[in-house]
Design an enzyme around this catalytic site. Sequence first.
Site, PDB file in Angstrom:
ATOM      1  N   HIS A 200      -8.373   0.623  -3.977  1.00  0.00           N
ATOM      2  CA  HIS A 200      -9.285   0.397  -2.850  1.00  0.00           C
ATOM      3  C   HIS A 200     -10.051   1.688  -2.570  1.00  0.00           C
ATOM      4  O   HIS A 200      -9.500   2.639  -2.021  1.00  0.00           O
ATOM      5  CB  HIS A 200      -8.428  -0.031  -1.626  1.00  0.00           C
TER       6      HIS A 200
ATOM      7  N   MET B 104      -9.427   7.747  -0.277  1.00  0.00           N
ATOM      8  CA  MET B 104     -10.293   8.109   0.863  1.00  0.00           C
ATOM      9  C   MET B 104     -10.900   9.486   0.626  1.00  0.00           C
ATOM     10  O   MET B 104     -10.207  10.395   0.169  1.00  0.00           O
ATOM     11  CB  MET B 104      -9.466   8.155   2.146  1.00  0.00           C
TER      12      MET B 104
ATOM     13  N   GLY C 201      -0.814   1.822   9.585  1.00  0.00           N
ATOM     14  CA  GLY C 201      -0.091   1.684  10.846  1.00  0.00           C
ATOM     15  C   GLY C 201      -0.918   1.293  12.051  1.00  0.00           C
ATOM     16  O   GLY C 201      -0.472   1.447  13.182  1.00  0.00           O
TER      17      GLY C 201
ATOM     18  N   MET D 164     -12.343   3.836  -0.587  1.00  0.00           N
ATOM     19  CA  MET D 164     -13.005   4.033   0.714  1.00  0.00           C
ATOM     20  C   MET D 164     -13.785   5.342   0.594  1.00  0.00           C
ATOM     21  O   MET D 164     -13.432   6.370   1.170  1.00  0.00           O
ATOM     22  CB  MET D 164     -11.951   4.090   1.825  1.00  0.00           C
TER      23      MET D 164
ATOM     24  N   MET E 165     -11.263  -6.264   5.787  1.00  0.00           N
ATOM     25  CA  MET E 165     -10.501  -5.253   6.538  1.00  0.00           C
ATOM     26  C   MET E 165     -10.217  -5.769   7.946  1.00  0.00           C
ATOM     27  O   MET E 165     -11.133  -6.198   8.643  1.00  0.00           O
ATOM     28  CB  MET E 165     -11.276  -3.941   6.631  1.00  0.00           C
TER      29      MET E 165
ATOM     30  N   HIS F 135      -1.202  -1.343  -4.172  1.00  0.00           N
ATOM     31  CA  HIS F 135      -2.490  -1.044  -3.549  1.00  0.00           C
ATOM     32  C   HIS F 135      -2.609   0.467  -3.359  1.00  0.00           C
ATOM     33  O   HIS F 135      -1.766   1.102  -2.730  1.00  0.00           O
ATOM     34  CB  HIS F 135      -2.551  -1.765  -2.199  1.00  0.00           C
TER      35      HIS F 135
ATOM     36  N   ASP G  35      -6.438  -6.613   4.570  1.00  0.00           N
ATOM     37  CA  ASP G  35      -5.834  -5.279   4.599  1.00  0.00           C
ATOM     38  C   ASP G  35      -5.916  -4.704   6.007  1.00  0.00           C
ATOM     39  O   ASP G  35      -7.015  -4.573   6.561  1.00  0.00           O
ATOM     40  CB  ASP G  35      -6.607  -4.390   3.606  1.00  0.00           C
ATOM     41  N   GLY G  36      -4.748  -4.366   6.557  1.00  0.00           N
ATOM     42  CA  GLY G  36      -4.705  -3.711   7.853  1.00  0.00           C
ATOM     43  C   GLY G  36      -3.879  -4.479   8.869  1.00  0.00           C
ATOM     44  O   GLY G  36      -4.227  -5.603   9.238  1.00  0.00           O
ATOM     45  N   GLY G  37      -2.760  -3.898   9.261  1.00  0.00           N
ATOM     46  CA  GLY G  37      -1.935  -4.507  10.304  1.00  0.00           C
ATOM     47  C   GLY G  37      -1.202  -5.768   9.881  1.00  0.00           C
ATOM     48  O   GLY G  37      -0.864  -6.620  10.713  1.00  0.00           O
TER      49      GLY G  37
ATOM     50  N   ASP H 154      -4.917   3.418  -1.942  1.00  0.00           N
ATOM     51  CA  ASP H 154      -6.009   3.712  -1.018  1.00  0.00           C
ATOM     52  C   ASP H 154      -6.617   5.074  -1.314  1.00  0.00           C
ATOM     53  O   ASP H 154      -5.968   6.102  -1.141  1.00  0.00           O
ATOM     54  CB  ASP H 154      -5.487   3.694   0.423  1.00  0.00           C
TER      55      ASP H 154
ATOM     56  N   GLY I  55       1.170  -1.937   4.154  1.00  0.00           N
ATOM     57  CA  GLY I  55       1.646  -0.565   3.961  1.00  0.00           C
ATOM     58  C   GLY I  55       2.870  -0.305   4.803  1.00  0.00           C
ATOM     59  O   GLY I  55       4.006  -0.367   4.339  1.00  0.00           O
ATOM     60  N   SER I  56       2.633  -0.035   6.099  1.00  0.00           N
ATOM     61  CA  SER I  56       3.747   0.348   6.966  1.00  0.00           C
ATOM     62  C   SER I  56       4.780  -0.762   7.104  1.00  0.00           C
ATOM     63  O   SER I  56       5.980  -0.476   7.171  1.00  0.00           O
ATOM     64  CB  SER I  56       3.225   0.780   8.336  1.00  0.00           C
TER      65      SER I  56
ATOM     66  N   SER J 178       0.841  -1.190   0.000  1.00  0.00           N
ATOM     67  CA  SER J 178       0.000   0.000   0.000  1.00  0.00           C
ATOM     68  C   SER J 178       0.879   1.245   0.000  1.00  0.00           C
ATOM     69  O   SER J 178       1.652   1.479   0.940  1.00  0.00           O
ATOM     70  CB  SER J 178      -0.899   0.014   1.244  1.00  0.00           C
TER      71      SER J 178
ATOM     72  N   GLY K 198      -9.109   3.809   7.041  1.00  0.00           N
ATOM     73  CA  GLY K 198      -8.847   5.245   7.175  1.00  0.00           C
ATOM     74  C   GLY K 198      -7.390   5.602   7.399  1.00  0.00           C
ATOM     75  O   GLY K 198      -6.945   6.651   6.951  1.00  0.00           O
ATOM     76  N   PHE K 199      -6.674   4.706   8.048  1.00  0.00           N
ATOM     77  CA  PHE K 199      -5.285   5.035   8.373  1.00  0.00           C
ATOM     78  C   PHE K 199      -4.381   3.812   8.277  1.00  0.00           C
ATOM     79  O   PHE K 199      -4.826   2.695   8.565  1.00  0.00           O
ATOM     80  CB  PHE K 199      -5.180   5.610   9.796  1.00  0.00           C
TER      81      PHE K 199
HETATM   82  C1  DX5 Z   1      -6.340   1.473   5.657  1.00  0.00           C
HETATM   83  C2  DX5 Z   1      -5.898   1.137   4.255  1.00  0.00           C
HETATM   84  C3  DX5 Z   1      -4.732   0.230   4.200  1.00  0.00           C
HETATM   85  C4  DX5 Z   1      -3.488   0.764   4.845  1.00  0.00           C
HETATM   86  C5  DX5 Z   1      -2.829  -0.409   5.487  1.00  0.00           C
HETATM   87  O1  DX5 Z   1      -7.566   2.098   5.615  1.00  0.00           O
HETATM   88  O2  DX5 Z   1      -6.941   0.522   3.542  1.00  0.00           O
HETATM   89  O3  DX5 Z   1      -4.478  -0.214   2.882  1.00  0.00           O
HETATM   90  O4  DX5 Z   1      -2.592   1.359   3.978  1.00  0.00           O
HETATM   91  O5  DX5 Z   1      -1.760   0.021   6.242  1.00  0.00           O
HETATM   92  P1  DX5 Z   1      -0.959  -0.940   7.211  1.00  0.00           P
HETATM   93  O6  DX5 Z   1      -0.439  -2.074   6.397  1.00  0.00           O
HETATM   94  O7  DX5 Z   1       0.120  -0.056   7.747  1.00  0.00           O
HETATM   95  O8  DX5 Z   1      -1.926  -1.389   8.272  1.00  0.00           O
HETATM   96 ZN    ZN Z   2      -6.445  -0.417   1.594  1.00  0.00          ZN
END
Ligand code: DX5
Ligand code: ZN
Length: 212
Positions: free
Chosen positions: A67, A38, A146, A69, A138, A34, A173-175, A36, A195-196, A9, A143-144
């Site tokens: 993606h 928003m 990390g 959102m 998800m 990916h 997706d997420g964490g 994102d 992502g992170s 991401s 939304g964010f």
């Molecule tokens: C969150 C996004 C993710 C985000 C994941 O709303 O949809 O794609 O970038 O970030 P990490 O991998 O850091 O949780």
């Molecule tokens: Zn995403």
Amino acid sequence: MNKIIISPSILSADFMNLEHEIASVKEAGAQWIHIDVMDGHFVPNISIGVPVVKSIRKKTDMFLDVHLMIENPEKYVKTFAEAGADLITFHYEASEEPEKVISLIKSFGKKAGISIKPNTKSEEIFPFLNSVDLVLVMTVEPGFGGQEFMHDCAMKIPSIREKAPESLIIQVDGGINNITSKICKSLGANSLVAGSYIYKSNNYKKAIESLI
Ligand code: DX5
Ligand code: ZN
């Protein structure tokens, strides 16, 4: 299980060096990117939109996993398709008529994905499993980047896998990191967004390899 698709991401990438950040994860073994999107309404954050997708498309042949959102996804499918998205994933919660959004995405020759937020039950998307190419589960509130992985959300994966046609991609997706990726794969996911974990690491190749 098919090969695991890793989709870095770019939300956690350095936006001033996006071309390099995308080329680097490709070089490190990723085939998807990916993106994102928003809108500040569906989620409490604003990120990037159509012009960025268009610019990325000009610079890479990677598979663009977009993606959305956003509220009213049906209004924006055409512009994202024309901007060069390969897969457009929208949120089940953002649409009154998911089946129509899926058909619209497919009418542009693109792959269609449907996503569910942490509080949405997997049963709610069962009616669409034969129409979509991908389900995005998800494992954080969207939304964010990390945030911490929500284990309970990953428990939706087996029931989706059980009901889905064999070709369905189940993405999480997420964490996602080297530990949570193992949980998701063992539950039946075959695509992971990170992502992170990738972009904040000092070795993209090692980070990606640790997820596969
Ligand atoms: C969150 C996004 C993710 C985000 C994941 O709303 O949809 O794609 O970038 O970030 P990490 O991998 O850091 O949780
Ligand atoms: Zn995403």
